[in-house]
Structures are given as structure tokens and as C-alpha cells.
Scaffold this motif. Structure first.
Motif, PDB file in Angstrom:
ATOM      1  N   GLU A   6     -65.923  61.856   0.333  1.00  0.00           N
ATOM      2  CA  GLU A   6     -65.398  62.734  -0.719  1.00  0.00           C
ATOM      3  C   GLU A   6     -64.437  63.761  -0.117  1.00  0.00           C
ATOM      4  O   GLU A   6     -63.353  64.000  -0.651  1.00  0.00           O
ATOM      5  CB  GLU A   6     -66.546  63.429  -1.442  1.00  0.00           C
ATOM      6  CG  GLU A   6     -66.081  64.244  -2.627  1.00  0.00           C
ATOM      7  CD  GLU A   6     -67.238  64.853  -3.398  1.00  0.00           C
ATOM      8  OE1 GLU A   6     -67.027  65.133  -4.591  1.00  0.00           O
ATOM      9  OE2 GLU A   6     -68.328  65.057  -2.821  1.00  0.00           O
ATOM     10  N   THR A  61     -61.796  56.167  -4.975  1.00  0.00           N
ATOM     11  CA  THR A  61     -60.477  56.622  -5.408  1.00  0.00           C
ATOM     12  C   THR A  61     -59.429  55.594  -4.981  1.00  0.00           C
ATOM     13  O   THR A  61     -59.732  54.644  -4.254  1.00  0.00           O
ATOM     14  CB  THR A  61     -60.127  57.976  -4.755  1.00  0.00           C
ATOM     15  OG1 THR A  61     -60.081  57.793  -3.335  1.00  0.00           O
ATOM     16  CG2 THR A  61     -61.151  59.057  -5.114  1.00  0.00           C
ATOM     17  N   ASP A  62     -58.194  55.803  -5.413  1.00  0.00           N
ATOM     18  CA  ASP A  62     -57.104  54.915  -4.979  1.00  0.00           C
ATOM     19  C   ASP A  62     -56.969  54.940  -3.458  1.00  0.00           C
ATOM     20  O   ASP A  62     -56.783  53.904  -2.823  1.00  0.00           O
ATOM     21  CB  ASP A  62     -55.785  55.321  -5.629  1.00  0.00           C
ATOM     22  CG  ASP A  62     -55.752  55.006  -7.119  1.00  0.00           C
ATOM     23  OD1 ASP A  62     -56.573  54.177  -7.569  1.00  0.00           O
ATOM     24  OD2 ASP A  62     -54.922  55.599  -7.832  1.00  0.00           O
ATOM     25  N   GLU A  94     -65.046  60.042  -5.191  1.00  0.00           N
ATOM     26  CA  GLU A  94     -65.190  61.273  -5.962  1.00  0.00           C
ATOM     27  C   GLU A  94     -66.444  61.186  -6.812  1.00  0.00           C
ATOM     28  O   GLU A  94     -66.891  60.090  -7.167  1.00  0.00           O
ATOM     29  CB  GLU A  94     -63.961  61.514  -6.842  1.00  0.00           C
ATOM     30  CG  GLU A  94     -63.691  60.425  -7.856  1.00  0.00           C
ATOM     31  CD  GLU A  94     -62.359  60.580  -8.568  1.00  0.00           C
ATOM     32  OE1 GLU A  94     -61.609  61.521  -8.262  1.00  0.00           O
ATOM     33  OE2 GLU A  94     -62.078  59.736  -9.436  1.00  0.00           O
TER      34      GLU A  94
END
Length: 182
Positions: A48, A76-77, A54
Motif C-alpha cells: 500500500e 492498483t494499476d 489500496e
């Protein structure tokens, strides 16, 4: 490093809770050394911090328990790009490489990726390293160096044999993993 990549691979399938990620890890990779709950959460925390996962909140009352609030994580991307890059790159040759290769094959299959592409890249990398070592062995007269090089070559040969077995069992492993997910 394995824990980070495994968690990213699991989260590539969809958001999940730390407890569920631990259960997945233990069922697939924890035979010899199960991962500790604290290691899951500290790894998620680092991921994170690095922008690879996230926390997501869930207002769904079915997901709340009487205990402490459960946190759901999603990749996430940036995390997806990192995971994809990790899957594509051949690993450096070392005595514990088979475990990493196994992780990559399983995680690739779990995420509907072509595990043979990774195995092909790894095989080419191994063959190139074997040629380099063979050349070094032929150029040295020092017995100790020759023995060390031979040791490395034998490890590479064992990895190559394992890769051939993995190629032959990809479809069977994919089927077993599908049963595990169901």
C-alpha cells in the motif's frame, strides 16, 4: 519478495481480505512454511505504501463481522504492471529458484496467463547461462573453479528438467487450480 508477488497475484483475481489471502497462500504454497498473519499484513502495508495495493471500504453488511473491522484490499494499476513485469522476467539462477518458478507458474495459471511463456523465457535464460558457464569451465585450469562451475551447471540442468515436467503438467495443474477456486 515471494510474499509481495503472491499477494499481488491473488489480488489480480479481485479484491480480498488479508485473512483470505493467508488461506490462499497456505493452501497453495504453505506446505513447508506457512506464512504468518503478521507477515501478510506487513506485506500489504508495504504494498500500500508503494502504491501497488489500496484499501477499499465495503458498506455491505454481509461482509462485516462482530470482530474488528476487516479491511479489503485491491491491486492498483501500478501493482498490476509490477506483477505483469515480474511474471515476464526470467529469474536469476540460484539454488532456490525452483520455488520461485513454481510460484510464477501457479500464479500465472490462476490469473489466466500463459505460464508457458514464462517457462520459455526462463528456459532460454538457463540455456544461455549454461553456455556461459561451460565456456568458463573450458577456459580454466583451476580444479576448484571447475568444481564450482560444475555445481552451478548441475543446478541449471535440474531446473531445466523441472521446467520440462512443468510444461507437461500445465493443463493438469490448471484444472486442479480451477477446482481449488470453485
Amino acid at each position: 519478495m515471494h510474499a509481495q508477488n503472491c499477494l499481488l497475484g491473488f489480488l489480480s483475481q479481485g479484491p480480498n481480505y488479508g485473512y483470505e489471502l493467508k488461506k490462499m497462500y497456505d493452501s497453495l504454497f504453505g506446505r513447508d512454511k506457512p506464512i504468518l498473519p503478521g507477515q501478510i499484513y506487513s506485506t500489504l502495508s508495504r504494498l500500500e505504501r508503494d502504491g501497488k495495493v489500496e484499501e477499499i471500504s465495503s458498506d455491505d453488511t454481509d461482509e462485516k463481522s462482530a470482530g474488528p473491522n476487516r479491511i479489503k484490499y485491491q491491486i492498483t494499476d501500478k501493482g498490476s504492471e509490477y506483477f505483469e513485469q515480474w511474471l515476464r522476467e526470467p529469474e536469476k539462477i540460484n539454488p532456490y529458484l525452483q520455488t520461485t518458478m513454481y510460484f510464477k507458474v501457479v500464479l500465472a495459471l490462476m490469473n489466466n496467463r500463459d505460464a508457458t511463456k514464462f517457462l520459455d523465457a526462463q528456459r532460454h535464460s538457463h540455456i544461455a547461462k549454461m553456455r556461459e558457464l561451460t565456456k568458463q569451465r573450458n577456459e580454466t585450469d583451476d580444479l576448484a573453479t571447475t568444481l564450482l562451475i560444475d555445481n552451478s551447471i548441475y543446478h541449471i540442468e535440474a531446473d531445466l528438467r523441472w521446467m520440462e515436467l512443468a510444461y507437461g503438467r500445465i493443463n493438469q495443474l490448471r484444472e486442479e487450480l480451477c477446482k481449488t477456486k470453485a
